[in-house]
Write an enzyme that holds these catalytic residues in place. Structure first.
Site, PDB file in Angstrom:
ATOM      1  N   LYS A   1      22.385  13.532 -24.406  1.00 43.41           N
ATOM      2  CA  LYS A   1      20.951  13.588 -24.113  1.00 43.41           C
ATOM      3  C   LYS A   1      20.490  15.034 -23.995  1.00 43.41           C
ATOM      4  CE  LYS A   1      19.383  10.466 -21.428  1.00 43.41           C
ATOM      5  NZ  LYS A   1      19.116   9.621 -20.235  1.00 43.41           N
TER       6      LYS A   1
ATOM      7  N   MET B   1      24.757   4.643 -16.168  1.00 43.86           N
ATOM      8  CA  MET B   1      24.691   5.559 -15.026  1.00 43.86           C
ATOM      9  C   MET B   1      23.266   5.601 -14.487  1.00 43.86           C
ATOM     10  SD  MET B   1      27.345   8.500 -16.239  1.00 43.86           S
ATOM     11  CE  MET B   1      26.723   8.484 -17.909  1.00 43.86           C
TER      12      MET B   1
ATOM     13  N   SER C   1      59.459  -3.770 -42.795  1.00 44.17           N
ATOM     14  CA  SER C   1      58.221  -4.199 -42.153  1.00 44.17           C
ATOM     15  C   SER C   1      58.405  -3.994 -40.656  1.00 44.17           C
ATOM     16  CB  SER C   1      57.939  -5.677 -42.456  1.00 44.17           C
ATOM     17  OG  SER C   1      56.776  -6.100 -41.772  1.00 44.17           O
TER      18      SER C   1
ATOM     19  N   ARG D   1      55.090 -16.465 -41.012  1.00 52.92           N
ATOM     20  CA  ARG D   1      56.029 -16.840 -39.950  1.00 52.92           C
ATOM     21  C   ARG D   1      56.458 -18.281 -40.189  1.00 52.92           C
ATOM     22  NH1 ARG D   1      51.322 -14.078 -36.621  1.00 52.92           N
ATOM     23  NH2 ARG D   1      50.336 -15.271 -38.267  1.00 52.92           N
TER      24      ARG D   1
ATOM     25  N   GLY E   1      22.299   2.905 -19.959  1.00 54.01           N
ATOM     26  CA  GLY E   1      22.132   2.095 -18.761  1.00 54.01           C
ATOM     27  C   GLY E   1      23.312   2.073 -17.819  1.00 54.01           C
TER      28      GLY E   1
ATOM     29  N   TYR F   1      51.380  -0.004 -46.217  1.00 56.42           N
ATOM     30  CA  TYR F   1      50.426  -1.090 -45.979  1.00 56.42           C
ATOM     31  C   TYR F   1      50.349  -1.428 -44.495  1.00 56.42           C
ATOM     32  CZ  TYR F   1      54.390  -4.279 -45.343  1.00 56.42           C
ATOM     33  OH  TYR F   1      55.523  -4.891 -44.878  1.00 56.42           O
TER      34      TYR F   1
ATOM     35  N   CYS G   1      53.315  -5.251 -39.463  1.00 58.41           N
ATOM     36  CA  CYS G   1      52.774  -6.606 -39.513  1.00 58.41           C
ATOM     37  C   CYS G   1      52.538  -7.189 -38.124  1.00 58.41           C
ATOM     38  CB  CYS G   1      53.696  -7.530 -40.310  1.00 58.41           C
ATOM     39  SG  CYS G   1      55.350  -7.666 -39.613  1.00 58.41           S
TER      40      CYS G   1
ATOM     41  N   ARG H   1      18.634   9.495 -29.686  1.00 58.56           N
ATOM     42  CA  ARG H   1      20.087   9.333 -29.823  1.00 58.56           C
ATOM     43  C   ARG H   1      20.335   8.398 -30.992  1.00 58.56           C
ATOM     44  NH1 ARG H   1      20.472   6.090 -24.123  1.00 58.56           N
ATOM     45  NH2 ARG H   1      19.350   4.210 -24.760  1.00 58.56           N
TER      46      ARG H   1
ATOM     47  N   ARG I   1      59.054 -14.376 -43.638  1.00 60.46           N
ATOM     48  CA  ARG I   1      60.053 -14.086 -42.610  1.00 60.46           C
ATOM     49  C   ARG I   1      60.839 -15.362 -42.321  1.00 60.46           C
ATOM     50  NH1 ARG I   1      58.037 -12.306 -36.760  1.00 60.46           N
ATOM     51  NH2 ARG I   1      57.657 -14.547 -36.578  1.00 60.46           N
TER      52      ARG I   1
ATOM     53  N   GLU J   1      62.319  -4.067 -35.672  1.00 59.21           N
ATOM     54  CA  GLU J   1      61.719  -4.365 -34.368  1.00 59.21           C
ATOM     55  C   GLU J   1      62.688  -4.088 -33.215  1.00 59.21           C
ATOM     56  OE1 GLU J   1      60.781  -8.606 -34.464  1.00 59.21           O
ATOM     57  OE2 GLU J   1      62.249  -8.816 -36.072  1.00 59.21           O
TER      58      GLU J   1
ATOM     59  N   ARG K   1      18.208  12.512 -14.707  1.00 55.55           N
ATOM     60  CA  ARG K   1      18.878  11.494 -15.517  1.00 55.55           C
ATOM     61  C   ARG K   1      20.284  11.949 -15.902  1.00 55.55           C
ATOM     62  NH1 ARG K   1      14.984   8.086 -18.424  1.00 55.55           N
ATOM     63  NH2 ARG K   1      12.861   8.781 -18.055  1.00 55.55           N
TER      64      ARG K   1
ATOM     65  N   HIS L   1      18.072  -4.055 -21.229  1.00 57.95           N
ATOM     66  CA  HIS L   1      19.504  -3.823 -20.990  1.00 57.95           C
ATOM     67  C   HIS L   1      20.358  -4.891 -21.657  1.00 57.95           C
ATOM     68  CE1 HIS L   1      23.232  -4.424 -18.630  1.00 57.95           C
ATOM     69  NE2 HIS L   1      23.287  -3.111 -18.697  1.00 57.95           N
TER      70      HIS L   1
ATOM     71  N   GLY M   1      57.834  -4.695 -37.065  1.00 58.00           N
ATOM     72  CA  GLY M   1      57.299  -5.715 -36.166  1.00 58.00           C
ATOM     73  C   GLY M   1      56.910  -5.057 -34.849  1.00 58.00           C
ATOM     74  N   THR M   2      55.697  -4.536 -34.784  1.00 59.85           N
ATOM     75  CA  THR M   2      55.330  -3.660 -33.667  1.00 59.85           C
ATOM     76  C   THR M   2      55.201  -4.401 -32.344  1.00 59.85           C
ATOM     77  OG1 THR M   2      53.001  -3.827 -34.338  1.00 59.85           O
ATOM     78  CG2 THR M   2      54.258  -1.925 -35.126  1.00 59.85           C
ATOM     79  N   ASN M   3      55.035  -5.724 -32.365  1.00 57.29           N
ATOM     80  CA  ASN M   3      54.993  -6.452 -31.086  1.00 57.29           C
ATOM     81  C   ASN M   3      56.336  -6.336 -30.365  1.00 57.29           C
ATOM     82  OD1 ASN M   3      52.457  -7.221 -31.920  1.00 57.29           O
ATOM     83  ND2 ASN M   3      53.039  -9.313 -32.444  1.00 57.29           N
ATOM     84  N   ASP M   4      57.406  -6.747 -31.062  1.00 60.54           N
ATOM     85  CA  ASP M   4      58.735  -6.684 -30.443  1.00 60.54           C
ATOM     86  C   ASP M   4      59.220  -5.245 -30.294  1.00 60.54           C
ATOM     87  OD1 ASP M   4      59.221  -9.262 -29.767  1.00 60.54           O
ATOM     88  OD2 ASP M   4      60.444  -9.764 -31.507  1.00 60.54           O
TER      89      ASP M   4
END
Length: 890
Positions: free
Chosen positions: A24, A105, A767, A560, A103, A855, A835, A338, A616, A748, A94, A454, A769-772
């Site tokens: 602002k 603050m 590949s 899966r 809105g 990928y 994945c 803004r 898989r 993984e 302000r 708001h 396996g980012t969860n595990d």
């Protein structure tokens, strides 16, 4: 010694000082610099805010001195003096964060009024009603913001006064009425804060500045920052600006205007204004305003000036602008500009139009898209044929449709949503304190307020359907019910909102899937020209694969196979296979599963004709396919025949035999395929039979068989050999050549990442396996962490993000980069991608681009987001060392 500058007049700043002056403040300085009608003022910097917090929430003597000097300079510009009983200078105070937080603050208007200066304002303007109206507003805002008095304390007194006077609107209250209310307000301040309303105007300014600094840490601001990933350490600037008044009479007003429609993107002024009102009246939803188009008839000269100003500002910032303005005695003033909040469809149209108009390049247009908002385009809308008659209608404040149970306060919305109940938040109007309820709700419905209230702004920013200004609906928060169209909606009753048309329906109306718009197709086409990362889908059924291909998936990155066994007719056969006491019994059950799996894979290959399909092999522990022991014991007690009882006892014994202390680290993934090789043999055979059938039908198939949970190269070597033997049996040499299948693994397990060069000798692709991999790297059980301590870690800032939502670049990311590098050192053409859930997250996709992966794979409905995020990552990395293009002059 050089003294740090904590305060800058608007003339001293410019747009490039956003980090120091806040959004602002930087914009006010920029508009002042180029000569737009901005009331003069000064900005207290974000540096001063951080110093305030470091000093234990105290304003230093040096800052006090710089503020006094800034006030003196402002007094000289205005020819008025703060606290002058004859001709007082009044200011607004302000917030102004670096990133827009509308809105969230606090704001205080009319600061500088006291029992003496209000008389001077009344005499100088010849309008006592106006002067005392301003004073009562100051006392209320100051009481709420600075002294922490609940707004209801003041609102009750105002409602009582209106009843006594027999009026409905604020404008109808006389000067004498306001004087009476001011006395009651001051009594209220004394009663609930223990102090008198301060008459020293410089004390007012100091306390107000402290309060705005402190509002950086209020609950709604913290929630908003968490949602929008705004760093807590930024702090806020404070803008002190000389007041202009929209509430002096009918030739005055205040409003908010967008240079384009924030709901549709149409190139036309869009907004609202109120005559004889102050700015907070519009955004707070206290009165339902008029469309900005009517200003053309009421104040044609002002409308023309506003229209010209909007065009200049949009061209200057090369983006749709959200502008606050005030008209005082026919003179136009701009109080803020803004980048305007907009929904996803509007964002796409505006980006495409600005590029077509030559205002921005295609790359700049792509960078304007907030990928997380695209979800609203891909969600459902009202099925109009099933809708029937609406019980009420309001303003279509944020498009999309939502179905949920009516709740009448934010806390209930949050509690019910946490319990798994879909809710619609129904309020007369929302306030910033309701943000956690808006976040929890499927949609928002208000009876007051306009398109820039708001509720509208916050809902649009979150991509939530919203209907505002539904005046025919009477909401009673005490009785917890609403009435409209002859219907009473009690808390817990179902409502359906159509934020696109503004219609409200009783009950649950069926919703339909959204269509991909022309603008989205255009932006996706641009993204595909820019991005390097390919985007695959996580899909387990032909139906999912079809949806994914429709959204532009370039293959399936994760099928899966265990999800294929949970259908009732298959689960029985799967359980028989698990219950088998001998290999022969197991093979008999697998023989029944084989044609089912083959049919599944044929469906996937047909849908993804010509594209890779990564399959898989079975991953979870076998006990997940069986009822738990407690359920089986209950069935045993109720069983009738001896045969039923024996079957249940046998199943209980099997469940107990399969029980593991830590099944996620037990016999699952490749370990299952090694202990029971016939299971993976069946799945591989099903893949190759399906491939052969599809090739015979003219389908181009590219199967990629993924071995899960490998931790040592020997595991992959053994199982790859069995897959190759299955290919030999089913396809023969000619068939193998036509199929061109690949065998790879899911990385993984941390050890797999560390030994990736050895594993790559047996893999055609990795590949991640980012969860595990995240679970094992952190040592967190995802379900236990997210249901337990994770919230505390995030609240105490021990972690910057939930690592299951945003990929951890420092730990998990290091393992991914190491594995990719090691794997390619052994096999340069090794294909790599992720994945897990992170495949649809913007920051995680940016990491994958930087790490050189090939990928990402995500759920079908997130594919458009991933395509654009991948393009944004490519653009950011291509220009990160270049300066931003210079905006055009106003």
């Amino acid at each position: 010694m050089n003294v740090q500058s904590w305060v800058y007049s608007f003339e001293e700043g410019h747009a490039g000082m956003r980090t120091l002056l806040g959004g602002k403040g930087a914009n006010l300085a920029e508009m002042t610099r180029v000569g737009l009608p901005v009331p003069p003022g000064f900005t207290i910097t974000t540096d001063a805010c951080r110093a305030f917090f470091r000093a234990g929430n105290r304003i230093s003597g040096e800052l006090q001195l710089q503020m006094r000097e800034a006030v003196t300079r402002l007094e000289e510009k205005k020819g008025q003096r703060l606290g002058d009983a004859a001709d007082p200078l009044l200011v607004s105070v302000r917030s102004g964060s670096v990133d827009s937080m509308p809105g969230m603050m606090d704001t205080i208007l009319n600061l500088g009024l006291n029992d003496e200066t209000v008389k001077g304002l009344a005499a100088g303007t010849g309008n006592a009603r106006f002067a005392y109206d301003c004073y009562r507003r100051l006392i209320q805002m100051f009481g709420q913001v600075v002294l922490g008095i609940e707004s209801i304390r003041f609102e009750r007194l105002l409602r009582r006064l209106k009843r006594e006077l027999g009026v409905e609107q604020d404008q109808e209250v006389s000067a004498e009425g306001w004087m009476q209310l001011i006395g009651e307000y001051k009594d209220c301040v004394k009663a609930f804060s223990g102090i008198d309303f301060p008459q020293d105007v410089h004390e007012q300014l100091t306390l107000a500045t402290e309060a705005v600094f402190k509002s950086w840490h209020n609950q709604r601001a913290q929630v908003y920052r968490k949602i929008n990933r705004i760093p807590d350490e930024q702090g806020t600037a404070v803008n002190v600006q000389s007041m202009v008044f929209g509430n002096k009479g009918d030739d005055c007003g205040t409003g908010v205007v967008f240079t384009r429609n924030p709901s549709t993107g149409e190139r036309a002024l869009f907004g609202e204004y109120l005559t004889n009102a102050q700015g907070e009246d519009v955004v707070a939803g206290v009165r339902t305003p008029q469309s900005i188009a009517t200003l053309k008839d009421v104040m044609p000269r002002v409308y023309d000036e506003l229209s010209e100003l909007c065009g200049r500002l949009e061209l200057h910032y090369a983006d749709m602008q959200d502008i606050e303005f005030t008209v005082e005695r026919g003179e136009l003033y701009v109080l803020q500009t803004r980048g305007g909040k907009r929904n996803a469809q509007a964002a796409l149209r505006i980006a495409v139009d600005l590029a077509a108009e030559g205002v921005v390049s295609r790359e700049e247009a792509l960078m304007r898209i907030e990928v997380s908002h695209l979800e609203q385009l891909l969600h459902r809308g009202i099925d109009e044929q099933a809708a029937g008659d609406a019980i009420a209608s309001g303003l279509p404040a944020s498009p999309g449709a939502a179905v949920g149970m009516a709740v009448f306060d934010a806390d209930t919305a949050a509690t019910w949503a946490q319990a798994g109940k879909p809710v619609i938040l129904v309020r007369a109007e929302t306030t910033p304190e309701d943000i956690h309820g808006v976040l929890a709700a499927e949609g928002v419905l208000t009876s007051r307020g306009g398109m820039t209230s708001h509720a509208a702004v916050v809902a649009r920013g979150m991509g939530k359907p919203c209907v505002c200004g539904c005046e025919e609906m009477r909401i009673d928060p005490t009785l917890r019910e609403a009435t409209a169209g002859g219907r009473t909606i009690a808390e817990g009753d179902w409502l359906t909102l159509d934020g696109t048309s503004g219609s409200v329906y009783a009950g649950q109306i069926p919703l339909k899937e959204a269509a991909v718009t022309d603008e989205l197709q255009q932006v996706l086409s641009w993204a595909d020209d820019v991005r390097r990362l390919r985007v695959y889908a996580n899909a387990d059924t032909p139906a999912d694969a079809g949806i994914a291909r429709g959204f532009g998936a370039e293959g399936i990155g994760l099928c899966r196979t265990e999800h294929m066994f949970f259908a009732p007719e298959r689960l029985t056969v799967m359980q028989a296979m698990i219950m088998a006491d001998s290999r022969e019994e197991r093979l008999a059950a697998l023989a029944l599963l084989l044609p089912m799996q083959q049919a599944d894979f044929e469906g996937l290959f047909r849908e993804m004709d010509g594209l890779p399909v990564t399959i898989r092999l079975l991953d979870p522990p076998l006990h997940e396919f069986l009822p738990n022991a407690g359920e089986l014991q209950q069935k045993l007690r109720a069983a009738g025949t001896e045969e039923e009882q024996e079957q249940l006892r046998r199943m209980i014994r099997k469940v107990q035999a399969l029980h593991e202390a830590n099944p996620m680290l037990g016999q699952r993934g490749c370990r299952l395929g090694i202990v029971y090789p016939e299971i993976y043999d069946m799945q591989a055979e099903a893949v190759f039979r399906a491939a052969a059938a599809c090739i015979g039908g003219g389908i181009s198939v590219h199967p990629e068989i993924m071995i899960p949970l490998v931790g040592d190269a020997s595991e992959l070597s053994l199982l790859r050999e069995r897959v190759e033997r299955a290919a030999d049996r089913v396809l023969g040499e000619a068939g193998k050549s036509a199929c061109g299948f690949k065998v790879g693994t899911m990385i993984e397990v941390p050890r797999a990442a560390l030994t990736a060069d050895r594993i790559a000798a047996h893999a055609d692709f990795f590949s991640f396996g980012t969860n595990d991999l995240t679970q094992m790297t952190y040592g967190y059980s995802r379900d236990d962490a997210e249901g337990g301590f994770m919230a505390h870690y995030l609240e105490q800032k021990l972690l910057p993000h939930n690592p299951f939502q945003v990929l951890d670049p420092d730990g998990v990311g290091q393992l991914i980069e190491l594995a990719a590098t090691k794997g390619r050192s052994r096999k340069p053409g090794l294909k790599t991608g992720i994945c897990g859930e992170h495949g649809g997250d913007k920051d995680s996709i940016a990491f994958c681009h930087r790490a050189g992966l090939d990928y990402v794979s995500c759920s079908p409905y997130r594919i458009p987001m991933a395509r654009i995020a991948a393009a944004q990552a490519a653009i950011e990395n291509a220009v990160e060392d270049k300066k931003s293009p210079t905006v055009q002059a106003i």
